[in-house]
Structure formats: C-alpha cells, structure tokens
Design a protein around this motif. Structure first.
Motif, PDB file in Angstrom:
ATOM      1  N   LEU A 411       0.831  -1.210   0.000  1.00  0.00           N
ATOM      2  CA  LEU A 411       0.000   0.000   0.000  1.00  0.00           C
ATOM      3  C   LEU A 411       0.860   1.252   0.000  1.00  0.00           C
ATOM      4  O   LEU A 411       0.544   2.245  -0.681  1.00  0.00           O
ATOM      5  CB  LEU A 411      -0.926  -0.010   1.209  1.00  0.00           C
ATOM      6  CG  LEU A 411      -2.053  -1.053   1.179  1.00  0.00           C
ATOM      7  CD1 LEU A 411      -2.693  -1.200   2.552  1.00  0.00           C
ATOM      8  CD2 LEU A 411      -3.103  -0.677   0.142  1.00  0.00           C
ATOM      9  N   LEU A 412       1.955   1.227   0.758  1.00  0.00           N
ATOM     10  CA  LEU A 412       2.851   2.381   0.793  1.00  0.00           C
ATOM     11  C   LEU A 412       3.482   2.620  -0.581  1.00  0.00           C
ATOM     12  O   LEU A 412       3.604   3.771  -1.029  1.00  0.00           O
ATOM     13  CB  LEU A 412       3.942   2.147   1.842  1.00  0.00           C
ATOM     14  CG  LEU A 412       4.927   3.297   2.076  1.00  0.00           C
ATOM     15  CD1 LEU A 412       4.202   4.564   2.513  1.00  0.00           C
ATOM     16  CD2 LEU A 412       5.974   2.897   3.114  1.00  0.00           C
ATOM     17  N   ALA A 514       8.070  -4.398  -3.313  1.00  0.00           N
ATOM     18  CA  ALA A 514       7.739  -2.982  -3.507  1.00  0.00           C
ATOM     19  C   ALA A 514       8.062  -2.545  -4.939  1.00  0.00           C
ATOM     20  O   ALA A 514       7.262  -1.854  -5.590  1.00  0.00           O
ATOM     21  CB  ALA A 514       8.515  -2.129  -2.507  1.00  0.00           C
ATOM     22  N   ILE A 515       9.220  -2.937  -5.437  1.00  0.00           N
ATOM     23  CA  ILE A 515       9.591  -2.596  -6.817  1.00  0.00           C
ATOM     24  C   ILE A 515       8.627  -3.243  -7.800  1.00  0.00           C
ATOM     25  O   ILE A 515       8.191  -2.611  -8.779  1.00  0.00           O
ATOM     26  CB  ILE A 515      11.043  -3.030  -7.092  1.00  0.00           C
ATOM     27  CG1 ILE A 515      12.008  -2.180  -6.261  1.00  0.00           C
ATOM     28  CG2 ILE A 515      11.366  -2.936  -8.579  1.00  0.00           C
ATOM     29  CD1 ILE A 515      13.447  -2.646  -6.322  1.00  0.00           C
ATOM     30  N   LEU A 516       8.269  -4.505  -7.541  1.00  0.00           N
ATOM     31  CA  LEU A 516       7.329  -5.187  -8.427  1.00  0.00           C
ATOM     32  C   LEU A 516       5.964  -4.510  -8.403  1.00  0.00           C
ATOM     33  O   LEU A 516       5.275  -4.435  -9.429  1.00  0.00           O
ATOM     34  CB  LEU A 516       7.202  -6.653  -8.006  1.00  0.00           C
ATOM     35  CG  LEU A 516       6.456  -7.584  -8.968  1.00  0.00           C
ATOM     36  CD1 LEU A 516       7.133  -7.600 -10.329  1.00  0.00           C
ATOM     37  CD2 LEU A 516       6.386  -9.001  -8.391  1.00  0.00           C
ATOM     38  N   THR A 517       5.571  -3.989  -7.241  1.00  0.00           N
ATOM     39  CA  THR A 517       4.296  -3.262  -7.137  1.00  0.00           C
ATOM     40  C   THR A 517       4.307  -2.020  -8.028  1.00  0.00           C
ATOM     41  O   THR A 517       3.328  -1.735  -8.741  1.00  0.00           O
ATOM     42  CB  THR A 517       4.036  -2.843  -5.682  1.00  0.00           C
ATOM     43  OG1 THR A 517       3.957  -4.011  -4.862  1.00  0.00           O
ATOM     44  CG2 THR A 517       2.740  -2.054  -5.562  1.00  0.00           C
ATOM     45  N   LEU A 541      -4.288   5.599   0.545  1.00  0.00           N
ATOM     46  CA  LEU A 541      -3.408   4.425   0.565  1.00  0.00           C
ATOM     47  C   LEU A 541      -2.366   4.533   1.671  1.00  0.00           C
ATOM     48  O   LEU A 541      -2.038   3.537   2.330  1.00  0.00           O
ATOM     49  CB  LEU A 541      -2.716   4.270  -0.791  1.00  0.00           C
ATOM     50  CG  LEU A 541      -3.610   3.843  -1.955  1.00  0.00           C
ATOM     51  CD1 LEU A 541      -2.874   3.993  -3.283  1.00  0.00           C
ATOM     52  CD2 LEU A 541      -4.071   2.400  -1.773  1.00  0.00           C
ATOM     53  N   PHE A 542      -1.865   5.747   1.887  1.00  0.00           N
ATOM     54  CA  PHE A 542      -0.889   5.957   2.951  1.00  0.00           C
ATOM     55  C   PHE A 542      -1.507   5.666   4.318  1.00  0.00           C
ATOM     56  O   PHE A 542      -0.893   5.014   5.173  1.00  0.00           O
ATOM     57  CB  PHE A 542      -0.361   7.388   2.899  1.00  0.00           C
ATOM     58  CG  PHE A 542       0.673   7.699   3.942  1.00  0.00           C
ATOM     59  CD1 PHE A 542       1.979   7.255   3.791  1.00  0.00           C
ATOM     60  CD2 PHE A 542       0.337   8.421   5.075  1.00  0.00           C
ATOM     61  CE1 PHE A 542       2.938   7.534   4.769  1.00  0.00           C
ATOM     62  CE2 PHE A 542       1.277   8.707   6.048  1.00  0.00           C
ATOM     63  CZ  PHE A 542       2.589   8.262   5.894  1.00  0.00           C
ATOM     64  N   LEU A 543      -2.744   6.124   4.519  1.00  0.00           N
ATOM     65  CA  LEU A 543      -3.427   5.874   5.790  1.00  0.00           C
ATOM     66  C   LEU A 543      -3.701   4.373   5.974  1.00  0.00           C
ATOM     67  O   LEU A 543      -3.579   3.840   7.097  1.00  0.00           O
ATOM     68  CB  LEU A 543      -4.733   6.667   5.838  1.00  0.00           C
ATOM     69  CG  LEU A 543      -4.586   8.188   5.966  1.00  0.00           C
ATOM     70  CD1 LEU A 543      -5.957   8.855   5.864  1.00  0.00           C
ATOM     71  CD2 LEU A 543      -3.902   8.552   7.287  1.00  0.00           C
ATOM     72  N   LEU A 544      -4.070   3.691   4.883  1.00  0.00           N
ATOM     73  CA  LEU A 544      -4.276   2.247   4.976  1.00  0.00           C
ATOM     74  C   LEU A 544      -2.970   1.534   5.320  1.00  0.00           C
ATOM     75  O   LEU A 544      -2.958   0.575   6.113  1.00  0.00           O
ATOM     76  CB  LEU A 544      -4.825   1.720   3.651  1.00  0.00           C
ATOM     77  CG  LEU A 544      -6.278   2.064   3.325  1.00  0.00           C
ATOM     78  CD1 LEU A 544      -6.616   1.626   1.902  1.00  0.00           C
ATOM     79  CD2 LEU A 544      -7.223   1.399   4.324  1.00  0.00           C
ATOM     80  N   ALA A 545      -1.861   2.003   4.746  1.00  0.00           N
ATOM     81  CA  ALA A 545      -0.559   1.426   5.077  1.00  0.00           C
ATOM     82  C   ALA A 545      -0.254   1.619   6.557  1.00  0.00           C
ATOM     83  O   ALA A 545       0.205   0.682   7.234  1.00  0.00           O
ATOM     84  CB  ALA A 545       0.537   2.062   4.216  1.00  0.00           C
ATOM     85  N   ILE A 546      -0.530   2.812   7.074  1.00  0.00           N
ATOM     86  CA  ILE A 546      -0.329   3.076   8.499  1.00  0.00           C
ATOM     87  C   ILE A 546      -1.176   2.122   9.334  1.00  0.00           C
ATOM     88  O   ILE A 546      -0.739   1.607  10.380  1.00  0.00           O
ATOM     89  CB  ILE A 546      -0.667   4.541   8.836  1.00  0.00           C
ATOM     90  CG1 ILE A 546       0.311   5.495   8.137  1.00  0.00           C
ATOM     91  CG2 ILE A 546      -0.646   4.771  10.344  1.00  0.00           C
ATOM     92  CD1 ILE A 546       1.743   5.334   8.557  1.00  0.00           C
ATOM     93  N   GLY A 547      -2.394   1.868   8.865  1.00  0.00           N
ATOM     94  CA  GLY A 547      -3.269   0.944   9.585  1.00  0.00           C
ATOM     95  C   GLY A 547      -2.684  -0.460   9.666  1.00  0.00           C
ATOM     96  O   GLY A 547      -2.743  -1.109  10.726  1.00  0.00           O
ATOM     97  N   PHE A 548      -2.096  -0.934   8.577  1.00  0.00           N
ATOM     98  CA  PHE A 548      -1.491  -2.262   8.606  1.00  0.00           C
ATOM     99  C   PHE A 548      -0.208  -2.283   9.439  1.00  0.00           C
ATOM    100  O   PHE A 548       0.096  -3.282  10.093  1.00  0.00           O
ATOM    101  CB  PHE A 548      -1.225  -2.756   7.182  1.00  0.00           C
ATOM    102  CG  PHE A 548      -2.411  -3.415   6.553  1.00  0.00           C
ATOM    103  CD1 PHE A 548      -2.745  -4.729   6.856  1.00  0.00           C
ATOM    104  CD2 PHE A 548      -3.227  -2.716   5.660  1.00  0.00           C
ATOM    105  CE1 PHE A 548      -3.836  -5.341   6.283  1.00  0.00           C
ATOM    106  CE2 PHE A 548      -4.328  -3.326   5.080  1.00  0.00           C
ATOM    107  CZ  PHE A 548      -4.633  -4.639   5.393  1.00  0.00           C
TER     108      PHE A 548
END
Length: 788
Positions: A411-412, A514-517, A541-548
C-alpha cells in the motif's frame, strides 16, 4: 460516466479480480465433506495426519518406529504387499544414519516403467516438531489417494510404487538409500513428491529434470489438475538454487525426473513444535489431494518414457487453467513487442497524439516511484528490525505478522506511485507517459530472454499494454473499460508474485515486492492515470498502510500458537572438565537468562567447530554450568598404521549412554583421502580426496545405539586434531538437570541442535593402542602427537 465513478468502479473491479484470483488458487474444503469411498476425502486424509503427528518421530526417537509400523499396517489394510528397506546411507553434506524406508507396490497390466509416489515420514529433530505438515500431509495425501484408487478398482498399465522415505530431514538419506541400493529404483520412470515448507497456502508444483521440461509440462497439462499453481519462473529459479528434497536425489543420482508439490505459507511453523495437526490448513491438504488424484489416474496409464525431452517450455497457471509455449518463442515475442512499440510511436507522432518531450518526461515519475518505493521499503524493514529485535528470533525470516507487513509496504508503494504521478503527470499526457514503462518492461523482457527464459510469460501483460496504447493512438481516446479489461493479464501474472516472493524468500525481500508493485502500477497506468484525484488516493493508501503497520505492531508479541523460539545446550568438555550453557539466541528471555544470567559471555570459544544447522547459525552466548557426570563413548583405534608416507586409520566410536548424534571434526587444512563411514563413501564422491566444508568430517545420527566407524588415510606428518561432539536430545528430560519448563508462549528454536546434552572430547589413541610404522618410509619422531 463521471470520472470519479469510473475510478471507484476500477478499484472495485481490480480488488474483486484479485480476490477471485487468490481465492481460486486452491479448493475450499468444508468440514461436513463426506466423499464416497472411491473418491479422495480430505476428512479421511486429516485423520491420517492426526494419527501420524501424535508425537515427534524424528530418526532415533521411540515414536519413529511407531509411525513406521502404523504406515505398514495402513498399507496392508488396503490389501497391498509391503516391504521395508533398511540400511545405512551417507548422503551429500556428510550426514550418515541408518534408514528404514516403507514401500508398497501395485502391479499394472503392462508396465514398462513404474510411477513412484513419494513423501517422507520422519519429523524434524531438535525442536519437538510433530511433522503434521512436513511431511505428514504428504504421507496422508498418498495414503488416501491410493485408498480411493484401489477402492475404485481402476485398471492401469503402469506399476505404482509407494515410497515413504526415512531421514529426509537429516540429509535425504532414505532417498539416497533407495536410489543407490534398491532394485526397484531402476524401474522408476516418474516421481510425484509431496512436501511442505510451511503449514498453509496453495501447493506449488515444481519440476525437477536434468534435461528439458517440455515433456513434463505437456503431460501435466494433459492430466488436467483442477487447481494448478505453478509457473516457469519458479522452475528456472529453482534450478539455479541448491535443492534439498528427496526428488533431488532421484534426479541427481538416478537421472529420474518428476514433480514436487509443496506449500510454503506459514513458514514460521516449519520444523517447529507448531508443526502439528491444528496448524495444518485443511484447504492446503485438500489442494494436495486435488493434484494427486488426477495425476495418479493419468500417469498410471501413459508411457512414462514420453516425459523425457530436451526442450523447455514457458508455462504459467491462471484460475482453473494451465498454459505453456516453447522457450523458442520468448525472444521473438520480445522483438515483436519492441517493433510494435516503435511502430505505435511513429504513428502517434504522425497523428500528433504522442510527443517526444512528453514521452521522455514519463521516465521521471516511473523511475522515481520505482527507486523511492524500493529504497523506502528496504530501509523501512531495516528500521523495523531495530524497533522490534524479537523478529530476529525467527530464523526463517518470516514473522507471524509478516502478511501485515506485505500489505503495508504494498500500500505504501502504491501511495508513492500515485504521489509521483500526481506531481509529475496529468490526465492529458497519461498515454504519452505510458511509453516509458512499456519501454522498460520490454527491456526487462529482453534481459529475461537471454538470462531467465522461465520468466518469458511476463511479456504477455506488455502486449496487453501495447493494445491499450494502440487503442489510444487509433482513436485518440483512452477507453477506461477496455483498459480495465486489458489489465487482467498483469493482475493474473504479476500480482501473485508480490506476496509470493517474501513468503518464499523471507521479509528481507520486501523491497523486491515494492519494486514489483510499482512495475505493476506502471503497466496499469492507463487505468490509474485516469484517476482525477491521485493526491487523495495517495493519502488514502498511505493511511491504509499506516493501519497495517499499526496492526503489525499490535500482533508483534508472542502468544500460544505464535511462540517465541529459544535455545539452550549443555556442553561438557571432557578433556578440560569444564561445562557451559550455550545458546543461539540474540535476544535472551526469562527462560534462557535463568541459566545464562543477565550478562553472559560471547560464544567465541565455540566458534572452532560449528555444528550443523540450516542457516549456518552459530552460538551467540555462553555461561558456566555445573559439571555433570556423563559416560564417555568408547573410542577404539582398530587400525593405525603408516605405509609409504601415508597414515591409515580406522576408528570405532561406541556410545555408552543414550545418544542421538555424533559430529567428528578434523583440521580443515589436512587432505583426507578414501574416507568411509560405516563402510560407505559419501554419496556423489568423486576421486579419493574427501570433499568437505570446514572442519566437519561427518554427522552421524545414531539409531539403536549402533557405533560409528570411520576409516581414512592422510599424509604421515599431518596434524589431524580430531575432535568429537556427542549429543543426546534429552536436556529437558534428563534427571541430572531438573530443567524448568518453557513458558506457554515459548518453543525450542528449530534448525539447530537444541535442548541437547553435549559431550566434547579429543579423539586420541589410548595407551593400549599400537601403531604399525614402516620405518623405511617414515620417521617416527615426526609422528608424535599427530592426533593432538
């Protein structure tokens, strides 16, 4: 349709399609399954797993024979003729043990070559593993499939051999014993091997062959397995890595090819006390059965010689399907893709819908997002290891909350991509900027065509991208529904690797995901580039990453079923009459500190003779321990003579207490020749010089308290410095020690010698031993203390 609505629908479509892709990788088993007797039943297979995995059953343990006898009875209950192969095997890596292989055979009507069904029944030593997944699941899959097969009374041409090997966990010894010493080995035409490297997830099919894979690929396709999960990238990488399954021995020593079927998720349970019935995913076991049943029907009736070929195929699976084409197509497809891209650029420039300056600017957000996401993820994981030092406790490199970190960094990375394209791109030039990632993807595929042809299928999403660009050049419009449809190949073929790489290789490879993403995002740029509010999407997406990340933090501790691993070994140096506690742990806990104290010493004194371990782990800390009375082994020099400048030795080491393992070490600078252990030369040994790594000569896992006999010769003036490490796996039960139990949230560390009582001593001739010396060729004065 409003752009905001198309963006929402695009997100929903992609999420739904990804969910469908992952959901359909494996069957969804239900507990109320009641399959007919002539069909595979996951419920019945689970009962087999439960019976096999009652207790640890590693080689040399009491329950080892209990499991072996159980398997013999199960095979006899099917009306099959069984046999047992017993004998010593000295496998690659210097591991020696006595094996007990369990076999049965079903005669075919017109057999030329036999089909062999393979799995191992021993569990991993040292860590109290009950072997439910590894490889009780494989044994149960074969038992249930063969039971269903015989119940259906199906006619078949080829003989079917069932082989449950022993000592796979030690050094593939049971497979080595069968391939090199059993008459049936020469009759085997194909092997189906069922394995595990975790406790859950889909079962991946991997081929092993000394030649080409095309025959195996075509036959696998014809067998029509319903849930295939495999691709030729895995095949190519697997061939480059050191392999360690029983099937490897068949391929290397018998030139017999076959298929591996193994699941790798839940790697944190692998070889641990958590490899039990409750941790085995039922859907995963069902998936193994979905492989074997159609393959057993198919390969029991085809000419197994036809699986041999020198050609290789590219192949990959999609839901319910398996697709392949020759390696020879890979380079032409790349050339065609490049030609098509250049043609579209030419046409686009002529129609004034593509512009060189804008196409060049497309490299900025693309390469920027690739570099930043990869770097942020690489450094981010390094930072997390500092913030959560307990993650280093799990030697396999995948934490219990590892899936949360995969989601968080994915997500990040997506947030970084949207941020870059928000800053450096806008909708009107999206398709101009799309040329840059297409060009890089074609360049990558060009490298693949020369160095990693198994990944040749990655050109297919590029062709889908070229079709998106074609539609834009011809119509001067970007059709979001068409683009969404053409995103399917990328979602099918690339997205699964984002999760697969860190699961298979550890979280240290998260930067690769991450690179593949970002590479996947770039292929889908016609879809994502049409989003009008990229900045807002990036923020979400950044907030969702923080959530995970927060979720991962919440589950960063230990609990029952997600235990902390720790290690402790008692080592008595019999020559110095000194004892120590030793551990492999970097983070000591309340249990290990009970013995090592708050300030233990670094384990420098134990660095000379590193013990066998999967990840070459060494002791970290030591502390003084009370001296216990341990009965020394009986060491006899049966031969000790010097002839023609060479010293010939034969030494027998007999245990006088209940022991499980001997490791013998010698000066690594001395050339050892004609080495034998219990009468055997090392599997694959070429020439007289004994090939070894470091000081270790042999690891001998003791069965029935049988002695170890080693014989070899060296130059007469060599200083051998022979040393013995004798281990018993009974630290926790030995009445001399009165050990405290681990807390409920702890378990023994796998992959290393653990919970063991070790006696360490030099190997020297006793005072009664005599040395025969040919004084015409050697000077006795130079031989004094040569075994020091």
């Amino acid at each position: 349709m409003k752009k905001s609505n198309s963006s929402i629908l695009s997100v929903l479509f992609i999420l739904g399609f990804l969910g469908f892709t992952f959901f359909t990788m494996m069957p969804q088993w239900t507990a109320d399954e009641d399959a007919p007797l002539a069909e595979f039943s996951t419920k019945r297979a689970l009962e087999q797993v439960k019976n096999i995995s009652q207790k640890p059953h590693f080689v040399g343990s009491e329950n080892h024979d209990v499991v072996a006898n159980y398997l013999l009875e199960e095979l006899k209950n099917m009306g099959l003729q069984t046999s047992v192969q017993e004998g010593f095997a000295f496998s690659d890596g210097g591991t020696l043990t006595k094996c007990k292989n369990i076999l049965a055979r079903i005669k075919g009507t017109n057999s030329n070559k036999a089909l062999l069904l393979l799995s191992h029944y021993d569990s991993a030593p040292h860590s109290y593993s009950k072997g439910a997944s590894d490889a009780g699941s494989g044994v149960a899959t074969i038992l249930e499939s063969v039971r269903a097969f015989t119940s259906a009374k199906k006619q078949h041409k080829n003989d079917i051999i069932m082989l449950f090997t022993d000592a796979e966990e030690l050094g593939l010894n049971g497979a080595a014993l069968f391939v090199t010493q059993h008459n049936w080995a020469k009759e085997v035409g194909l092997v189906l091997n069922f394995e595990a490297r975790g406790s859950s997830g889909p079962s991946y099919m991997l081929m092993e062959t000394n030649a080409g894979n095309a025959g195996l690929v075509n036959h696998f396709l014809a067998a029509n397995a319903k849930y295939p999960v495999s691709n030729s990238l895995m095949y190519s990488v697997y061939k480059m890595l050191p392999n360690d399954t029983d099937l490897t021995v068949f391929r290397e020593q018998g030139n017999i090819q076959g298929y591996n079927f193994a699941f790798i998720d839940g790697h944190y349970n692998y070889h641990t006390a958590q490899d039990d019935f409750n941790h085995l995913d039922k859907n995963t076991l069902a998936h193994q059965g979905k492989y074997l049943v159609p393959l057993l029907d198919y390969f029991s009736n085809v000419d197994l010689n036809s699986t041999q070929t020198t050609e290789d195929n590219v192949y990959f699976s999609i839901p319910f399907s398996f697709i392949s084409y020759p390696f020879s197509w890979v380079l032409p497809m790349v050339i065609i893709a490049l030609g098509l891209l250049l043609f579209l650029i030419f046409i686009g420039l002529g129609k004034r819908v593509l512009f060189f300056p804008e196409m060049a600017k497309g490299f900025v957000p693309f390469l920027g997002s690739v570099l930043v996401s990869g770097l942020v993820t690489f450094l981010g994981w390094k930072l997390l290891l500092q913030m959560y030092p307990q993650y280093n406790d799990l030697l396999n490199g995948f934490t219990y909350n590892g899936h949360d970190y995969i989601a968080a960094f994915t997500l990040l990375s997506l947030a970084i991509c949207f941020a870059f394209y928000q800053i450096f791109s806008f909708k009107k030039v999206t398709m101009n900027h799309y040329v840059a990632p297409l060009f890089i993807w074609i360049l990558l595929n060009g490298l693949i065509a020369f160095f990693l042809k198994g990944a040749g299928f990655l050109i297919l999403p590029v062709f889908a991208g070229l079709l998106m660009l074609t539609a834009f050049v011809l119509t001067q419009k970007s059709k979001w529904i068409l683009n969404l449809f053409l995103s399917i190949p990328a979602l099918l073929l690339i997205a699964p690797f984002i999760q697969m790489f860190p699961i298979g290789l550890g979280l240290k490879i998260l930067f690769g995901s991450a690179i593949l993403t970002t590479l996947l995002f770039a292929l889908l740029l016609p879809v994502f580039g049409s989003f009008t509010r990229k900045g807002m999407v990036s923020s979400i997406l950044f907030l969702l990453a923080i959530g995970f990340f927060a979720k991962a933090h919440y589950y960063s501790g230990y609990e029952s079923g997600k235990a902390k691993s720790n290690s402790l070994v008692y080592i008595l140096d019999a020559d110095k009459n000194k004892a120590i506690w030793a551990t492999y742990d970097t983070n000591l806990d309340e249990w290990t500190k009970r013995y090592l104290g708050e300030n233990p010493k670094e384990a420098k004194e134990l660095s000379g003779n590193p013990l066998s371990s999967k990840y070459n782990s060494g002791f970290t800390f030591v502390a003084d321990a009370p001296i216990k009375t341990l009965s020394r082994p009986n060491i006899e020099f049966l031969t000790d003579s010097i002839i023609g400048g060479n010293r010939y030795l034969k030494i027998r080491i007999t245990p006088t207490r209940k022991v499980n393992r001997y490791e013998v070490f010698a000066n690594e600078n001395v050339a050892i020749r004609n080495f034998k252990a219990n009468g055997l030369t090392l599997l694959g040994q070429k020439g007289s010089k004994y090939e070894r790594k470091g000081r270790k000569l042999v690891s001998y896992y003791v069965v029935d308290q049988l002695p170890l006999e080693i014989e070899f010769n060296v130059a007469a003036n060599s200083i051998l410095d022979l040393e013995l490490m004798e281990s018993s796996f009974d630290l926790m039960t030995n009445p001399q020690f009165q050990m405290a139990k681990r807390a409920y949230w702890m378990m023994p560390t796998p992959y290393v010698l653990n919970d063991a009582v070790v006696l360490k001593q030099k190997i020297k001739p006793n005072s009664k031993a005599s040395m025969i010396i040919d004084t015409t060729t050697a000077k006795p004065s130079k031989l004094k203390d040569s075994l020091k």
